[in-house]
Design an enzyme around this catalytic site. Structure first.
Site, PDB file in Angstrom:
ATOM      1  N   LYS A  66       5.200   7.210  11.249  1.00  0.00           N
ATOM      2  CA  LYS A  66       5.851   5.891  11.224  1.00  0.00           C
ATOM      3  C   LYS A  66       7.256   5.876  11.834  1.00  0.00           C
ATOM      4  O   LYS A  66       7.681   4.851  12.365  1.00  0.00           O
ATOM      5  CB  LYS A  66       5.892   5.344   9.793  1.00  0.00           C
ATOM      6  CG  LYS A  66       4.505   4.935   9.282  1.00  0.00           C
ATOM      7  CD  LYS A  66       4.574   4.265   7.935  1.00  0.00           C
ATOM      8  CE  LYS A  66       3.178   3.920   7.437  1.00  0.00           C
ATOM      9  NZ  LYS A  66       3.178   3.186   6.171  1.00  0.00           N
TER      10      LYS A  66
ATOM     11  N   ASP B  10       4.182  -3.483   5.722  1.00  0.00           N
ATOM     12  CA  ASP B  10       3.925  -2.934   4.382  1.00  0.00           C
ATOM     13  C   ASP B  10       4.570  -3.774   3.276  1.00  0.00           C
ATOM     14  O   ASP B  10       3.939  -4.095   2.273  1.00  0.00           O
ATOM     15  CB  ASP B  10       4.445  -1.493   4.280  1.00  0.00           C
ATOM     16  CG  ASP B  10       3.569  -0.514   5.054  1.00  0.00           C
ATOM     17  OD1 ASP B  10       2.358  -0.764   5.166  1.00  0.00           O
ATOM     18  OD2 ASP B  10       4.113   0.500   5.542  1.00  0.00           O
TER      19      ASP B  10
END
Ligand code: ATR
Length: 284
Positions: free
Chosen positions: A69, A106
């Site tokens: 990420k 997220d």
């Protein structure tokens, strides 16, 4: 026409366990979008090269999962504000001019699951966020945007929690500490953002943090309870849920970024877990 379907993938290492291809194939069928979505297992040292190949060959977007990420953050030409604040990218999208937009869905996924699927208003509530790694960082700004009364970040390594709280200090009532410093404080929402569930461990938060009305939310998911949701139930907590809803909602946000349409998530969540949208519902 199958041959001309737009291509998407989830990139991770390992990635074989990922449910994203299943979720996105259901979204595509539901919204009648022509696309393919596959798994891409890419070792860290080959991340940039493999993604450049994918996009050069016509790939339209990827989801990015562990351990990539922060690499995806560096690869993006431009970042959304929420990706910049999260310090991580879980979604890359090719734009009309060929440049790469990096987003992070997220936190939006968690907030959507809490507020809409579980019918749990964050405003004015007290929140304990357990963990101070990337998963915790990604949800702080979206939670603060809903004006909770306070968020306490508690972590096994206290300094990491204090440092993380300092990063977001300007955005709302936020403090960081170690587990033992929590003392007898009770919270209305307890979120587990540690990786402890993945190894079957229980973070050493005091039992006093949980009351009967506390919502215990574990960002991890698996069959049945996680170690934390099981313990919370044993302590008398009525609502303890694993993070299936967050998984599906973050995927829906990615899908919307790519395709311009937000799929309905309830049928997909039900297909994964049997969980249906209901206030205060349980994921079991
Ligand atoms: P991620 O990006 O998934 O958040 P990370 O940056 O490695 O991964 O962070 C993992 C988090 O889980 C940290 O908050 C870690 O605590 P430390 O900072 O003290 O290492 C936490 N964690 C992992 N295993 C744990 C355990 N058994 N008990 C409590 N916390 C744990």
């Amino acid at each position: 026409m199958k041959g001309s379907a737009d291509q998407y993938a989830v990139v991770g290492h390992p990635v074989a366990h990922s449910l994203s291809p299943f979720i996105h194939s259901l979204f595509a069928r539901q919204t009648e979008q022509s696309l393919t979505y596959r798994l891409m297992d890419v070792a860290p040292e080959r991340f940039t090269e493999r993604l450049q190949e994918f996009f050069t060959a016509g790939g339209r977007g990827v989801n990015v999962t562990l351990p990539h990420k922060t690499r995806a953050l560096a690869l993006a030409d431009e970042l959304t504000e929420r990706a910049r604040l999260a310090g991580a990218v879980n979604t890359l999208a090719v734009r009309r001019d060929g440049s790469l937009l990096g987003d992070n869905t997220d936190g939006a996924g968690l907030v959507q699951d809490l507020s809409v699927n579980l019918g749990w208003p964050v405003r004015d509530r007290s929140i304990l966020l357990i963990g101070a790694g990337g998963a915790a960082r990604g949800v702080i700004a979206p939670l603060l945007a809903l004006a909770p009364r306070r968020i306490v970040i508690a972590n096994r390594t206290a300094e990491r929690a204090v440092a993380l709280a300092a990063v977001f200090a300007g955005l709302g009532a936020l403090e960081g500490c170690g587990f033992e410093e929590l003392g007898g404080q009770r919270f209305e929402l307890v979120i587990n953002a540690t990786s402890a569930s993945l190894t079957g461990d229980l973070p050493a938060v005091p039992a006093a943090a949980f009351g009967a009305d506390t919502l215990c939310y574990d960002m991890a998911y698996g069959r049945g309870d996680t170690p934390l949701t099981r313990w919370a139930r044993e302590l008398g907590c009525r609502d303890a849920v694993p993070g299936w809803g967050m998984l599906v909602e973050q995927a829906a946000e990615s899908f919307r970024l790519w395709r311009g349409v937000r799929p309905l998530t309830a049928p997909v969540l039900a297909a994964l877990t049997g969980r249906t949208a209901m206030p205060g519902g349980s994921a079991d």
